[in-house]
Design an enzyme around this catalytic site. Structure first.
Site, PDB file in Angstrom:
ATOM      1  N   ASN A 179       0.827  -1.211   0.000  1.00  0.00           N
ATOM      2  CA  ASN A 179       0.000   0.000   0.000  1.00  0.00           C
ATOM      3  C   ASN A 179       0.863   1.262   0.000  1.00  0.00           C
ATOM      4  OD1 ASN A 179      -2.729  -0.454  -0.222  1.00  0.00           O
ATOM      5  ND2 ASN A 179      -3.024  -0.860   1.947  1.00  0.00           N
TER       6      ASN A 179
ATOM      7  N   PHE B 253      -3.816   4.129  11.931  1.00  0.00           N
ATOM      8  CA  PHE B 253      -4.590   3.422  10.897  1.00  0.00           C
ATOM      9  C   PHE B 253      -3.991   3.784   9.545  1.00  0.00           C
ATOM     10  CE2 PHE B 253      -7.544   3.206  14.348  1.00  0.00           C
ATOM     11  CZ  PHE B 253      -8.254   2.039  14.141  1.00  0.00           C
ATOM     12  N   GLU B 254      -3.912   2.800   8.647  1.00  0.00           N
ATOM     13  CA  GLU B 254      -3.150   3.051   7.428  1.00  0.00           C
ATOM     14  C   GLU B 254      -3.788   4.072   6.496  1.00  0.00           C
ATOM     15  OE1 GLU B 254      -2.729  -0.173   4.525  1.00  0.00           O
ATOM     16  OE2 GLU B 254      -3.986  -1.335   5.875  1.00  0.00           O
ATOM     17  N   ALA B 255      -5.085   4.303   6.607  1.00  0.00           N
ATOM     18  CA  ALA B 255      -5.671   5.351   5.774  1.00  0.00           C
ATOM     19  C   ALA B 255      -5.167   6.726   6.211  1.00  0.00           C
ATOM     20  CB  ALA B 255      -7.186   5.302   5.822  1.00  0.00           C
TER      21      ALA B 255
END
Lengths: 360, 261
Positions: A159, B50-52
């Site tokens: 990602n 959190f990866e977002a």
């Protein structure tokens, strides 16, 4: 083998077939979309004044979406996903797409389903990605179907890898060093490469910039010139918008430019990067949009259910019916939303829980 | 002792592993529940990334059902995007990674790409790396949550997605260009594993009360090292279970899931 190229010891543990690993060394590197030089030319060629960019989804898609292009999909999994633009792209039809995104669910599945229903109308050739699935709702059945049947080519990153590839493109540089991918099998199959850092003399993994031909982004608010604010997760939307040769933005709400000028620090996408702007409330539905609505899990489950049934039985009937009714049977995204009960949309607004946003 | 389910044991064990004054990079589900439980007990100054792109969110709206869920940004102290989250990590500000996968080997390498067939035409394709590959590379310590099954604890991975100790050689990670120190714990509902410092091989540290090292070895395809200090896994108290069930996952989204088969 060029002399810069290094390698971790991944070959000591890889389970990949030797001929699959060899491919990477044999095929010359190619950007799967505009080169940095071409992307620069597209930016330079734009009119740079503040112009009203408002248009319809149909006009924007007709003008910018072409066969063979690289489509950069914004959002993250089920969050702020540009579903209304995807519906319009499917209505128009486009072939031999390259898709680029970090992690996505419904947007890519809708394109995949359109390809399965009628490959002469929509087709995906290859995908540069990190992750394709529905997270807690389950795996992406159409992705699994296309990949296990060898129908699309993949290029796998983390990602961060995909995000920073868009970032490099947005920075106007041809590649960027990362601290991941090395030592994993992605090092052997993706289009990055390990080199010796000229400064530390340690190994460092480079990933190529990713310039989509067209970036598709859904934002909470923008002014009519395309200056966009994003609340909650930025995902990789600012980077994709600037990286892409052209960008289509849908927004929940258009706000006055005076508001933008009051807090310019809040602008995450500057107007020159936006080529077409569409005010489309619920444009990310059934995904979530912070400050506006939470995601509609049963809606995701419905399309995923139909998709999984196709994967297991090979029967396209229900899938085809879905497209005929909800995409080809609708002229606009508003027509599609009108098939959903008002109470359901109202409930999603309530489930957002009044996330604080600043639109003054 | 109160009755508890397998996911409750995993979440409780995850909580025990986390120390205070640290930042944990979480995925959806059990990692969030483990971190919330740690915050409510021994690690009040633990924060989640959190990866977002959020840091230090207050999960007062209920459990986020996705790492990009708007709820994962509620009252955060910092909110950007994926680059923001992963660059803090790459810089050294994420102490723990919680990851999962379909297969793990004795050196803690993990596969979440495919099983069977080839890369270009796999038997079964999974979603892909997502954040896991980057977290395993650059969070300081990697904690894996896995189902304890022979087909998952394998001799050889079909694909290495998330770097562990590679081939086990001392310089594997350095030559790979990654920054984190690597695998730290592997949590299952029946056993807790660590890694031997000398050989970087998986070592059984704790077993579920009533189980033996032999029982666990039966469920693992490669040869386990057994800690000379092998102990029983600590079981959650009534208060721990109350926190897990009432404070962390009141809807039972993740703790009350049915175990497959």
């Amino acid at each position: 083998m060029d002399k810069l190229m290094k390698s971790s010891d991944i070959r000591n543990i890889t389970g990949l077939q030797p001929d699959e690993i060899k491919k990477k060394g044999q095929e010359p590197f190619e950007y799967w979309g505009p080169t940095p030089f071409e992307a620069r030319k597209a930016a330079v060629a734009k009119e740079k004044g503040l112009h009203d960019k408002r248009t319809t989804l149909k006009e924007a898609v007709d003008k910018y979406i072409k066969d063979g292009m690289n489509l950069g999909i914004g959002g993250f999994v089920n969050t702020r996903v540009p579903v209304s633009i995807i519906h319009e792209i499917i209505r128009k039809g486009v072939k031999d797409l390259t898709l680029s995104f970090q992690s996505t669910s419904l947007c890519a599945e809708l394109l995949a389903g359109a390809m399965i229903v009628d490959p002469d109308h929509v087709s995906i050739k290859r995908v540069e990605l990190s992750w394709w699935g529905y997270e807690v709702i389950g795996i992406a059945p159409l992705f699994r179907y296309l990949v296990t049947n060898g129908m699309i080519q993949l290029d796998d990153y983390t990602n961060y890898g995909m995000s920073v590839r868009f970032k490099a493109a947005a920075m106007g540089i041809p590649f960027i060093p990362t601290r991941d991918h090395g030592g994993s099998d992605m090092e052997l199959v993706n289009r990055g490469r390990m080199i010796e850092c000229p400064f530390t003399k340690e190994d460092v993994y480079l990933v190529p910039a990713c310039h989509p031909d067209v970036g598709i982004i859904h934002v909470p608010v923008a002014d009519m010139y395309g200056n966009s604010r994003i609340f909650g997760a930025h995902c990789t939307c600012p980077e994709i918008a600037v990286a892409a040769a052209h960008t289509i933005v849908t927004t929940e709400q258009i706000i006055p430019t005076d508001n933008i000028r009051k807090y310019p620090n809040l602008t995450e996408i500057p107007y020159p990067a936006v080529d077409a702007l569409i005010e489309q409330p619920f444009g990310g539905y059934p995904g979530a949009c912070y400050g506006y609505y939470w995601f509609d899990m049963p809606e995701f489950q419905e399309f995923r259910g139909i998709s999984d049934e196709f994967r297991k039985t090979g029967n396209k009937d229900k899938l085809k019916k879905y497209y005929d009714k909800y995409i080809f049977g609708c002229e606009t995204f508003d027509d599609f939303l009108a098939t959903r009960p008002y109470n359901k949309l109202k409930e999603l607004r309530q489930m957002d829980g009044v996330q604080p946003i600043l639109i003054d | 002792m109160a009755e508890y389910g397998p996911f409750e044991m995993i979440a409780y064990t995850g909580s025990r592993v986390l120390e205070d004054e640290t930042i944990v990079f979480v995925g959806t589900g059990l990692p969030i529940i483990a971190s919330m439980h740690a915050q409510l007990t021994h690690a009040p100054n633990l924060n989640m990334i959190f990866e977002a792109g959020s840091l230090g969110a207050v999960l007062e709206q209920g459990l986020p059902l996705s790492v990009g869920d708007t709820r994962a940004f509620r009252k955060a102290v910092y909110a950007k995007g994926l680059c923001g989250a992963f660059e803090l990590t790459q810089r050294g500000y994420a102490d723990y990674a919680f990851i999962g996968g379909a297969q793990i080997d004795m050196h803690g390498n993990i596969n979440s790409h495919f099983e069977g067939g080839t890369y270009s035409k796999p038997g079964v394709r999974f979603p892909g790396s997502g954040g896991a590959g980057a977290m395993a590379a650059n969070c300081e310590k990697t904690i894996a949550i896995m189902a304890l099954e022979k087909r998952r604890f394998v001799e050889k991975l079909d694909f290495v997605t998330s770097i562990g100790f590679g081939d086990g050689e001392p310089d594997y990670r350095r030559k790979a260009g990654v920054m984190g120190s690597g695998p730290y714990r592997v949590i299952t509902n029946q056993a807790l594993f660590g890694f031997d410092e000398e050989t970087r091989r998986m070592m059984l540290l704790e077993v579920l009360p009533g189980k033996t090292a032999e029982d666990i070895q039966e469920l693992v395809s490669f040869e386990l090292l057994i800690s000379p200090d092998l102990t029983d896994m600590k079981e959650p108290t009534d208060e721990d279970l109350r926190l897990l069930r009432e404070e962390c996952d009141p809807e039972g989204y993740f703790l009350k899931r049915k175990v497959a088969k």
